[in-house]
Design a protein around this motif. Sequence first.
Motif, mmCIF file in Angstrom:
data_model
loop_
_atom_site.group_PDB
_atom_site.id
_atom_site.type_symbol
_atom_site.label_atom_id
_atom_site.label_comp_id
_atom_site.label_asym_id
_atom_site.label_seq_id
_atom_site.Cartn_x
_atom_site.Cartn_y
_atom_site.Cartn_z
ATOM 1 N N LEU A 106 0.833 -1.209 0.000
ATOM 2 C CA LEU A 106 0.000 0.000 0.000
ATOM 3 C C LEU A 106 0.865 1.255 0.000
ATOM 4 C CD1 LEU A 106 -2.747 -1.196 2.497
ATOM 5 C CD2 LEU A 106 -2.972 -0.960 0.013
ATOM 6 N N GLU A 107 1.929 1.243 0.782
ATOM 7 C CA GLU A 107 2.860 2.381 0.800
ATOM 8 C C GLU A 107 3.489 2.593 -0.576
ATOM 9 O OE1 GLU A 107 4.172 1.946 5.490
ATOM 10 O OE2 GLU A 107 5.464 1.106 3.933
ATOM 11 N N GLY A 117 2.558 1.509 9.845
ATOM 12 C CA GLY A 117 3.263 1.358 8.580
ATOM 13 C C GLY A 117 3.937 0.001 8.485
ATOM 14 N N SER A 118 4.545 -0.247 7.345
ATOM 15 C CA SER A 118 5.124 -1.563 7.090
ATOM 16 C C SER A 118 6.282 -1.907 8.022
ATOM 17 C CB SER A 118 5.587 -1.662 5.636
ATOM 18 O OG SER A 118 6.581 -0.695 5.351
ATOM 19 N N LYS A 119 7.158 -0.954 8.298
ATOM 20 C CA LYS A 119 8.319 -1.248 9.151
ATOM 21 C C LYS A 119 7.897 -1.533 10.582
ATOM 22 C CE LYS A 119 11.646 1.210 6.338
ATOM 23 N NZ LYS A 119 12.571 2.330 6.225
ATOM 24 N N ALA A 123 8.256 -5.145 12.438
ATOM 25 C CA ALA A 123 9.019 -5.216 13.684
ATOM 26 C C ALA A 123 8.171 -5.799 14.818
ATOM 27 C CB ALA A 123 9.560 -3.840 14.074
ATOM 28 N N ALA A 124 6.938 -5.331 14.929
ATOM 29 C CA ALA A 124 6.058 -5.810 15.997
ATOM 30 C C ALA A 124 5.696 -7.279 15.806
ATOM 31 C CB ALA A 124 4.787 -4.968 16.051
ATOM 32 N N PHE A 125 5.533 -7.692 14.562
ATOM 33 C CA PHE A 125 5.155 -9.073 14.285
ATOM 34 C C PHE A 125 6.279 -10.041 14.606
ATOM 35 C CE2 PHE A 125 4.011 -12.720 11.598
ATOM 36 C CZ PHE A 125 2.693 -12.875 11.980
ATOM 37 N N HIS A 126 7.512 -9.590 14.506
ATOM 38 C CA HIS A 126 8.665 -10.482 14.724
ATOM 39 C C HIS A 126 9.256 -10.425 16.129
ATOM 40 C CE1 HIS A 126 8.523 -10.375 10.285
ATOM 41 N NE2 HIS A 126 8.749 -11.663 10.480
ATOM 42 N N ILE A 127 8.622 -9.682 17.013
ATOM 43 C CA ILE A 127 9.094 -9.636 18.394
ATOM 44 C C ILE A 127 8.766 -10.975 19.054
ATOM 45 C CG2 ILE A 127 8.756 -8.578 20.656
ATOM 46 C CD1 ILE A 127 8.304 -5.930 19.182
#
Length: 128
Positions: A106-107, A117-119, A123-127
């Motif tokens: 989308l970005e 946003g994507s970053k 980041a949150a998904f891989h914590i």
Amino acid sequence: MSLGRVIVLLGGASSERRVSVASARNVVGAIEGAVPWFVAPEGAVHAIDVDELAAHARPFEEDFVPRRAAFAASWQAALAHVAAEDVIFLAFHGGEGENGVIQAELEARGLAFTGSGSKASAAAFHIS
């Protein structure tokens, strides 16, 4: 600037697609004129009626099955039908809706969407 549609993306291949359908029912009920687009587990995208979504009374127990044929083979292909003034409301749950992939696309296309946003999403998904 004119206001466009609020397109609610729901469903998907994630094991959390039923949660997505339940979330989208609430979102569509709260946003007048919202346009729900259901992404089937195999990827095809269906434009569905608000009433059809509202009538799906047991979203946590039964899979949603759209009445109309798909208008796009994938969510990526469906984005060709999004105008610059539209906003995508991401009602996906689980990997595909939270890992930053959709957000990055989308970005890249310059389309407005809800959420992080994507970053930040990646980041949150891989914590762990």
